[in-house]
Design a protein around this motif. Structure first.
Motif, PDB file in Angstrom:
ATOM      1  N   GLU A   1     -91.055  24.495  10.719  1.00 12.14           N
ATOM      2  CA  GLU A   1     -90.129  25.580  11.418  1.00 12.14           C
ATOM      3  C   GLU A   1     -90.790  26.980  11.201  1.00 12.14           C
ATOM      4  N   LYS A   2     -91.483  27.068  10.026  1.00 12.71           N
ATOM      5  CA  LYS A   2     -92.132  28.597   9.823  1.00 12.71           C
ATOM      6  C   LYS A   2     -93.263  28.395  10.739  1.00 12.71           C
ATOM      7  N   ILE A   3     -94.066  27.502  10.967  1.00  9.42           N
ATOM      8  CA  ILE A   3     -95.426  27.377  11.426  1.00  9.42           C
ATOM      9  C   ILE A   3     -94.900  27.612  13.079  1.00  9.42           C
ATOM     10  N   LEU A   4     -94.345  26.852  13.481  1.00 10.50           N
ATOM     11  CA  LEU A   4     -93.912  26.696  15.130  1.00 10.50           C
ATOM     12  C   LEU A   4     -92.704  27.687  15.463  1.00 10.50           C
ATOM     13  N   SER A   5     -92.294  28.693  14.641  1.00 16.41           N
ATOM     14  CA  SER A   5     -91.150  29.686  15.191  1.00 16.41           C
ATOM     15  C   SER A   5     -91.634  30.408  16.350  1.00 16.41           C
ATOM     16  N   GLN A   6     -92.690  30.598  16.617  1.00 15.15           N
ATOM     17  CA  GLN A   6     -93.394  31.585  17.471  1.00 15.15           C
ATOM     18  C   GLN A   6     -93.102  31.002  18.968  1.00 15.15           C
ATOM     19  N   PHE A   7     -92.753  29.731  19.046  1.00 17.83           N
ATOM     20  CA  PHE A   7     -92.497  28.950  20.398  1.00 17.83           C
ATOM     21  C   PHE A   7     -90.904  29.087  20.420  1.00 17.83           C
ATOM     22  N   ASP A   8     -90.529  29.583  21.776  1.00 18.58           N
ATOM     23  CA  ASP A   8     -89.176  29.704  21.938  1.00 18.58           C
ATOM     24  C   ASP A   8     -88.729  28.400  22.411  1.00 18.58           C
ATOM     25  N   ASN A   9     -89.211  27.455  22.773  1.00 18.89           N
ATOM     26  CA  ASN A   9     -88.808  26.354  23.632  1.00 18.89           C
ATOM     27  C   ASN A   9     -89.181  25.071  22.771  1.00 18.89           C
ATOM     28  N   VAL A  10     -89.450  25.525  21.329  1.00 24.22           N
ATOM     29  CA  VAL A  10     -89.933  24.426  20.311  1.00 24.22           C
ATOM     30  C   VAL A  10     -88.652  24.373  19.403  1.00 24.22           C
ATOM     31  N   GLU A  11     -88.337  22.994  18.808  1.00 27.70           N
ATOM     32  CA  GLU A  11     -87.144  22.955  17.895  1.00 27.70           C
ATOM     33  C   GLU A  11     -87.712  21.800  16.852  1.00 27.70           C
ATOM     34  N   VAL A  12     -87.257  22.314  15.600  1.00 28.84           N
ATOM     35  CA  VAL A  12     -87.891  21.290  14.483  1.00 28.84           C
ATOM     36  C   VAL A  12     -86.650  20.515  14.041  1.00 28.84           C
ATOM     37  N   CYS A  13     -86.605  19.226  13.986  1.00 23.60           N
ATOM     38  CA  CYS A  13     -85.406  18.254  13.298  1.00 23.60           C
ATOM     39  C   CYS A  13     -86.167  17.174  12.526  1.00 23.60           C
ATOM     40  N   GLY A  14     -85.587  16.941  11.612  1.00 27.35           N
ATOM     41  CA  GLY A  14     -85.642  15.831  10.662  1.00 27.35           C
ATOM     42  C   GLY A  14     -84.739  14.672  11.382  1.00 27.35           C
ATOM     43  N   PHE A  15     -85.437  13.455  11.256  1.00 27.40           N
ATOM     44  CA  PHE A  15     -84.672  12.216  11.427  1.00 27.40           C
ATOM     45  C   PHE A  15     -84.961  10.894  10.702  1.00 27.40           C
ATOM     46  N   SER A  16     -84.071   9.989  10.508  1.00 21.56           N
ATOM     47  CA  SER A  16     -84.135   8.998   9.752  1.00 21.56           C
ATOM     48  C   SER A  16     -83.920   7.731  10.538  1.00 21.56           C
ATOM     49  N   ASP A  17     -83.529   7.754  11.895  1.00 23.81           N
ATOM     50  CA  ASP A  17     -83.090   6.502  12.607  1.00 23.81           C
ATOM     51  C   ASP A  17     -84.289   6.103  13.508  1.00 23.81           C
ATOM     52  N   LEU A  18     -83.914   5.276  14.147  1.00 24.15           N
ATOM     53  CA  LEU A  18     -84.847   4.675  15.217  1.00 24.15           C
ATOM     54  C   LEU A  18     -85.344   5.743  16.271  1.00 24.15           C
ATOM     55  N   LEU A  19     -86.801   5.648  16.337  1.00 22.05           N
ATOM     56  CA  LEU A  19     -87.060   6.948  17.339  1.00 22.05           C
ATOM     57  C   LEU A  19     -86.310   6.946  18.610  1.00 22.05           C
ATOM     58  N   VAL A  20     -86.285   5.724  19.273  1.00 25.76           N
ATOM     59  CA  VAL A  20     -85.605   5.622  20.375  1.00 25.76           C
ATOM     60  C   VAL A  20     -84.230   6.395  20.324  1.00 25.76           C
ATOM     61  N   HIS A  21     -83.615   6.190  19.550  1.00 28.85           N
ATOM     62  CA  HIS A  21     -81.949   6.506  19.098  1.00 28.85           C
ATOM     63  C   HIS A  21     -82.158   8.061  19.074  1.00 28.85           C
ATOM     64  N   PHE A  22     -83.138   8.462  18.226  1.00 25.78           N
ATOM     65  CA  PHE A  22     -83.204  10.011  18.244  1.00 25.78           C
ATOM     66  C   PHE A  22     -83.702  10.616  19.265  1.00 25.78           C
ATOM     67  N   VAL A  23     -84.457  10.221  19.982  1.00 24.63           N
ATOM     68  CA  VAL A  23     -85.037  10.603  21.444  1.00 24.63           C
ATOM     69  C   VAL A  23     -83.527  10.838  22.360  1.00 24.63           C
TER      70      VAL A  23
END
Length: 163
Positions: free
Chosen positions: A56-78
Motif C-alpha cells: 500500500e505504501k509503495i503503490l499509493s501513487q497510483f490512483d487506479n491501484v488497490e491492494v488487498c490480502g486474500f486467502s481463498d482460491l484465486l478465481v474466487h477472489f478475482v
C-alpha cells in the motif's frame, strides 16, 4: 466497460520488479488489484498484514491501484472483485511452463477469467523476492532492488532472527 485486472502473488517482499509491472499495468487496465495471497503453503518472512502494508505504501501513487490480502482460491477472489483478468509476470522462459499450467487450471475452474502475461522491464527482469530476502538476510545491500520501506522492513526482520 471497465476492465479490472488482479495481479496476485505472495509479494514477500514487494520488489521493484513488482512495482514496475503494476505501473505498466495501471496504464493498460481501468483498475489493478494487487492481490496478496496469505499462502500458508509457503513460509513468508512477513505476515500478510505487513506485506499488504508495504505494498500500500509503495503503490499509493497510483490512483487506479488497490491492494488487498486474500486467502481463498484465486478465481474466487478475482470474481469477488468483479475482475476478468489475472495478470502474471514472466521473468524467464523457465517461468512459462508453470504459469501456463496455472492459467489453464484457472480457466478450467472459471472460464470467464483470462490470464494476461507481462514481461518485466530489462532493468528488473532478474529480481526475485526470494533472492532479495536471501541477500538481505546475509547482510547484502538490496536498496537497488526494493523500495526504501522494504529495506527498512528487511533490516528489522533480520534483527529479529536469532543467529
Amino acid at each position: 466497460m471497465t476492465v479490472v485486472a488482479v495481479y496476485p502473488g505472495t509479494f514477500d517482499p514487494i520488489t521493484n520488479g513488482h512495482s514496475d509491472l503494476v505501473q505498466r499495468a495501471a496504464g493498460l487496465f481501468d483498475r489493478v488489484i494487487v492481490g496478496i495471497a496469505e499462502n500458508p503453503g509457503k513460509t513468508p518472512l512477513f505476515d500478510l498484514k505487513q506485506r499488504v502494508s508495504m505494498a500500500e505504501k509503495i503503490l499509493s501513487q497510483f490512483d487506479n491501484v488497490e491492494v488487498c490480502g486474500f486467502s481463498d482460491l484465486l478465481v474466487h477472489f478475482v470474481k469477488s472483485k468483479d475482475a476478468k483478468v489475472i495478470l502474471r509476470g514472466l521473468r524467464a522462459v523457465s517461468d512459462f511452463e508453470y504459469e501456463m499450467q496455472l492459467a489453464s487450471m484457472n480457466r478450467h475452474l472459471e472460464n470467464s477469467i483470462e490470464t494476461v502475461f507481462m514481461t518485466p522491464s530489462e532493468e528488473t527482469s532478474f529480481i526475485s523476492a526470494s533472492l532479495v530476502k536471501e541477500i538481505a538476510l546475509h547482510g547484502g545491500d538490496v536498496s537497488q532492488f526494493v523500495h526504501q520501506h522494504v529495506v527498512l522492513a528487511l533490516n528489522l526482520a533480520k534483527s529479529k532472527i536469532p543467529e
